[in-house]
Design a protein around this motif. Structure first.
Motif, mmCIF file in Angstrom:
data_model
loop_
_atom_site.group_PDB
_atom_site.id
_atom_site.type_symbol
_atom_site.label_atom_id
_atom_site.label_comp_id
_atom_site.label_asym_id
_atom_site.label_seq_id
_atom_site.Cartn_x
_atom_site.Cartn_y
_atom_site.Cartn_z
ATOM 1 N N LEU A 235 33.986 29.963 40.922
ATOM 2 C CA LEU A 235 35.136 30.540 40.232
ATOM 3 C C LEU A 235 35.849 31.508 41.152
ATOM 4 C CD1 LEU A 235 33.650 31.345 36.708
ATOM 5 C CD2 LEU A 235 35.207 29.489 37.304
ATOM 6 N N SER A 236 37.178 31.435 41.161
ATOM 7 C CA SER A 236 37.952 32.376 41.956
ATOM 8 C C SER A 236 38.001 33.727 41.257
ATOM 9 C CB SER A 236 39.378 31.851 42.157
ATOM 10 O OG SER A 236 40.097 31.927 40.940
ATOM 11 N N PHE A 237 38.423 34.735 42.005
ATOM 12 C CA PHE A 237 38.544 36.078 41.442
ATOM 13 C C PHE A 237 39.532 36.080 40.277
ATOM 14 C CE2 PHE A 237 40.272 40.443 41.447
ATOM 15 C CZ PHE A 237 39.091 41.154 41.328
ATOM 16 N N SER A 238 40.652 35.370 40.437
ATOM 17 C CA SER A 238 41.644 35.334 39.365
ATOM 18 C C SER A 238 41.095 34.627 38.122
ATOM 19 C CB SER A 238 42.929 34.647 39.846
ATOM 20 O OG SER A 238 42.671 33.313 40.246
ATOM 21 N N GLU A 239 40.271 33.603 38.330
ATOM 22 C CA GLU A 239 39.660 32.919 37.190
ATOM 23 C C GLU A 239 38.692 33.837 36.455
ATOM 24 O OE1 GLU A 239 39.700 28.268 38.681
ATOM 25 O OE2 GLU A 239 38.131 29.618 39.380
ATOM 26 N N LYS A 240 37.952 34.615 37.216
ATOM 27 C CA LYS A 240 37.061 35.593 36.596
ATOM 28 C C LYS A 240 37.859 36.604 35.782
ATOM 29 C CE LYS A 240 32.858 34.711 38.452
ATOM 30 N NZ LYS A 240 31.537 34.790 37.823
ATOM 31 N N GLN A 241 38.989 37.037 36.331
ATOM 32 C CA GLN A 241 39.816 38.009 35.624
ATOM 33 C C GLN A 241 40.354 37.418 34.320
ATOM 34 O OE1 GLN A 241 38.615 40.692 37.210
ATOM 35 N NE2 GLN A 241 40.595 41.594 36.789
ATOM 36 N N LYS A 242 40.703 36.139 34.340
ATOM 37 C CA LYS A 242 41.174 35.492 33.114
ATOM 38 C C LYS A 242 40.082 35.459 32.049
ATOM 39 C CE LYS A 242 44.690 32.581 35.297
ATOM 40 N NZ LYS A 242 45.088 31.190 35.655
ATOM 41 N N LEU A 243 38.852 35.183 32.476
ATOM 42 C CA LEU A 243 37.738 35.207 31.527
ATOM 43 C C LEU A 243 37.549 36.601 30.941
ATOM 44 C CD1 LEU A 243 35.078 32.991 33.334
ATOM 45 C CD2 LEU A 243 36.376 32.432 31.274
ATOM 46 N N LYS A 244 37.699 37.592 31.774
ATOM 47 C CA LYS A 244 37.600 38.969 31.295
ATOM 48 C C LYS A 244 38.683 39.253 30.264
ATOM 49 C CE LYS A 244 38.074 43.762 32.864
ATOM 50 N NZ LYS A 244 38.304 44.648 34.027
ATOM 51 N N GLU A 245 39.907 38.834 30.568
ATOM 52 C CA GLU A 245 41.013 39.074 29.636
ATOM 53 C C GLU A 245 40.785 38.349 28.309
ATOM 54 O OE1 GLU A 245 44.313 37.786 31.924
ATOM 55 O OE2 GLU A 245 44.190 39.463 33.349
ATOM 56 N N GLN A 246 40.252 37.133 28.375
ATOM 57 C CA GLN A 246 39.960 36.398 27.143
ATOM 58 C C GLN A 246 38.923 37.131 26.303
ATOM 59 O OE1 GLN A 246 38.761 32.497 28.423
ATOM 60 N NE2 GLN A 246 40.799 31.971 29.229
#
Length: 648
Positions: A235-246
């Protein structure tokens, strides 16, 4: 502490090439080449980027013109001849289209890196921060911040960023240590200074070392192998951030069903401020939502009066209510929480503050300091205790998915936040880190020099100056008493490398706060080291450093270097912080006398045959030895004995 696995994969690599006249299109310089950039003086200056394969790119500045052919992987690079300090210039980069970068200067570029004490911005209430920010108009200081990122593979591109002139607006959220250092250097050297800031709070040294180098240490090699077999690494950093936001969005829905204030009669208590990992009992390894609640009493005269609630700093994010009504929310571990309480919420008698804290990784909770937790009316502090005992509950919502945290793993930050800066030439580096490695001081004796050698090798421009801050005084909760002094010792040992310098901060720490607010002296002391190591001045740039000892009957005579015109203590004070022991390894407070400009005599009535002396050998020592220039002595020991039980 949960460990973040957040990586960015698959960005295009950068290669080198040369020749011919311009016919290419879609030319794009690397993100370090923007308006207001500072180029390193007195050294060949590479300029690089991407464009359509097979075309040509032309670069012009100050009468120089260089051309190259774009490689098949879309990369290009030209090398400009060394230039003297000067500017402003236009840097023109032309393929079929033309990009003109304005206000480009040639001067000295300093890389600032490390963890939170380097990251700490002026706006987070450093000493005299309002005046410092208001007066920060320095057009010949340029600022560039590398945004947080991680990767298991070396990246060549930054997500974003640009050079900015130093103004009150641009400096407020910039590294305070880097700014104060750069201000000193700019004023002394009278040239443009570029400050390239790449740091991340809470991170370890091994995260900043390249894979090839850090694999030389067996423990870290095994960790990298484990990372490469971890599916989450894909997972990319941005993908991780999206999971966090969700997850946060889901929590908002959940929050709508919770009635505040909460029934808290069965909740345990916690003394605030503290990180909950350090509480008694601790919430060890807990990342998620913790609810805090406190009831306080106001007299009749305060009813329907506007108040201001100050909660200090909270790691990471909070939502705060008073008497069931939301009064504010803030995200960011280094942001002070200040919330206005409207008069209709203020009542005589009991009032309740409710705070929902989210920690998504690393330490979590109220980080204070305690004197920043208070109520005020019309700017006047009330005699109502906000710090102290609060009730708390970590079961209301539970743990947070571990999708964002401090990246502690080897090489992740080097790959994403240092490698993309190569080969941009620099004058040198300033470094403030070590807190996150304090429990592994023996390992740091190898790791820290490895990092320095690694960076110098990667840049390929020789043993550039590497200046670092020795850990400040701090009563580290939950830490073995010798961890911090041994880490300071490991840092001091690194001075054996060429072109290094150390700023001692033992006298300007804060026993209750790992982030001391006096960043001015830190920057100044780093600048003193730079004036010697980087600029060749014959200045007194260090406080006293232990050199040797000799036993004379029941006393030990210690010799110091870097004393300036002599050793010094504050007037009307006795020297503090010295201890002496015989071969039984039992240390006793010592009587000390300055016997010459370079020597101190140390003795203790309990020790007839002294064998060893220690100075400042505590996390938070009480010490007062300086040289004539007012620079503090570095803590030290003359022995190499195993760990002894000592106080903080």
């Amino acid at each position: 502490m949960k460990i973040l696995n957040a990586f960015i994969l698959g960005l295009a690599s950068i290669a080198l090439m040369h020749c011919q006249s311009p016919t290419a299109t879609q030319v794009q310089p690397h993100q370090l080449f923007t308006d207001n950039a500072v180029l390193q003086r007195d050294i060949e200056m590479p300029v690089w980027g991407t464009a359509n394969p097979g075309g040509t790119v032309e670069v012009k500045i100050n009468g120089q013109v260089e051309q190259t052919v774009v490689d098949e992987d879309s990369s290009w690079q030209v090398n400009l001849a060394a230039m003297e300090a000067g500017g402003p210039y236009q840097l023109v980069i032309r393929g079929e289209e033309e990009i003109t970068l304005e206000n480009v200067m040639v001067g000295d570029v300093w890389l600032a890196s490390g963890q939170s004490n380097m990251e700490w911005p002026l706006s987070a209430e450093v000493d005299n921060y309002e005046e410092e920010i208001a007066n920060a108009n320095y057009p010949n200081i340029r600022l560039f911040t590398v945004y947080r990122n991680t990767s298991l593979e070396p990246l060549n591109q930054l997500d974003s960023g640009s050079w900015q002139e130093c103004t009150p607006e641009t400096v407020a959220n910039f590294s305070a240590v880097a700014y104060f250092f750069g201000r000193e250097i700019q004023q002394e050297q009278d040239i443009s200074i570029g400050l390239l800031h790449s740091s991340w709070g809470g991170t370890t040294a091994e995260a900043w070392v390249s894979e090839a180098s850090v694999r030389q240490m067996e423990d870290f090699s095994a960790m990298i192998d484990a990372l490469r077999s971890d599916e989450s690494a894909k997972l990319s950093f941005s993908e991780k951030q999206k999971l966090k936001e969700q997850s946060i969005e889901q929590a908002k829905v959940r929050l709508s069903s919770i009635t505040v204030p909460l029934e808290d009669q069965d909740w345990p208590t916690m003394e605030l401020p503290t990180l909950w990992e350090n509480a008694n009992p601790p919430l060890a390894g807990f990342d998620g939502y913790v609810w805090f609640q406190k009831t306080f009493t106001l007299p009749q005269s305060y009813e329907n009066q506007s108040l201001t609630l100050h909660l200090g700093m909270i790691d990471d994010a909070d939502i705060t209510w008073v008497n069931g009504q939301r009064v504010g929310e803030t995200e960011g571990y280094n942001m002070l929480r200040t919330y206005e309480i409207p008069p209709e919420l203020v009542k005589a008698g009991e009032n309740t503050i409710t705070v929902r804290v989210l920690d998504a990784g690393g330490g979590g909770g109220f980080t204070g300091p305690a004197d920043k937790m208070y109520l005020a009316r019309n700017g006047q502090r009330l005699s109502v205790d906000i710090a102290g005992e609060w009730k708390y509950d970590q079961n209301q919502e539970g743990e947070f998915p571990t999708i964002s945290s401090y990246p502690q793993e080897p090489t992740l930050l080097y790959n994403a936040m240092i490698n993309p800066l190569l080969p941009y030439p620099i004058k040198g580096t300033i470094w403030y880190q070590g807190e996150s490695n304090a429990g592994r001081a023996q390992q740091y004796q190898t790791l820290f020099p490895l990092l320095i050698d690694d960076w110098r090798s990667q840049w390929g421009i020789g043993d550039f100056p590497f200046l670092f801050v020795q850990l400040a005084s701090f009563s580290a909760p939950g830490s073995a008493p010798e961890n911090w002094p041994r880490l300071r010792e490991a840092q001091a040992m690194t001075l054996s490398l060429p072109n290094t310098g150390m700023a001692v901060a033992i006298d300007i720490g804060d026993s209750a706060d790992i982030h001391p607010r006096n960043k001015q002296d830190v920057g100044y002391r780093l600048a003193l080291a730079a004036r010697k190591v980087a600029y060749g001045e014959e200045n007194v740039y260090s406080g006293p450093i232990y050199e040797s000892m000799r036993v004379a009957d029941d006393s030990v005579v210690l010799t110091f270097e870097h004393v300036g015109e002599g050793l010094f203590k504050m007037p009307d004070e006795k020297l503090r912080g010295f201890e002496v022991a015989s071969e039984d390894q039992q240390f006793y407070p010592a009587q000390t006398t300055i016997v010459s400009d370079t020597e101190i005599s140390v003795k203790a009535a309990e020790v007839a045959r002294p064998a060893a002396v220690r100075y400042g050998w505590r996390s938070n020592p009480d010490v007062n030895l300086y040289n004539s220039e007012g620079l503090p002595a570095s803590p030290f020991r003359t022995d190499d004995w195993e760990i002894q039980a000592i106080g903080s």
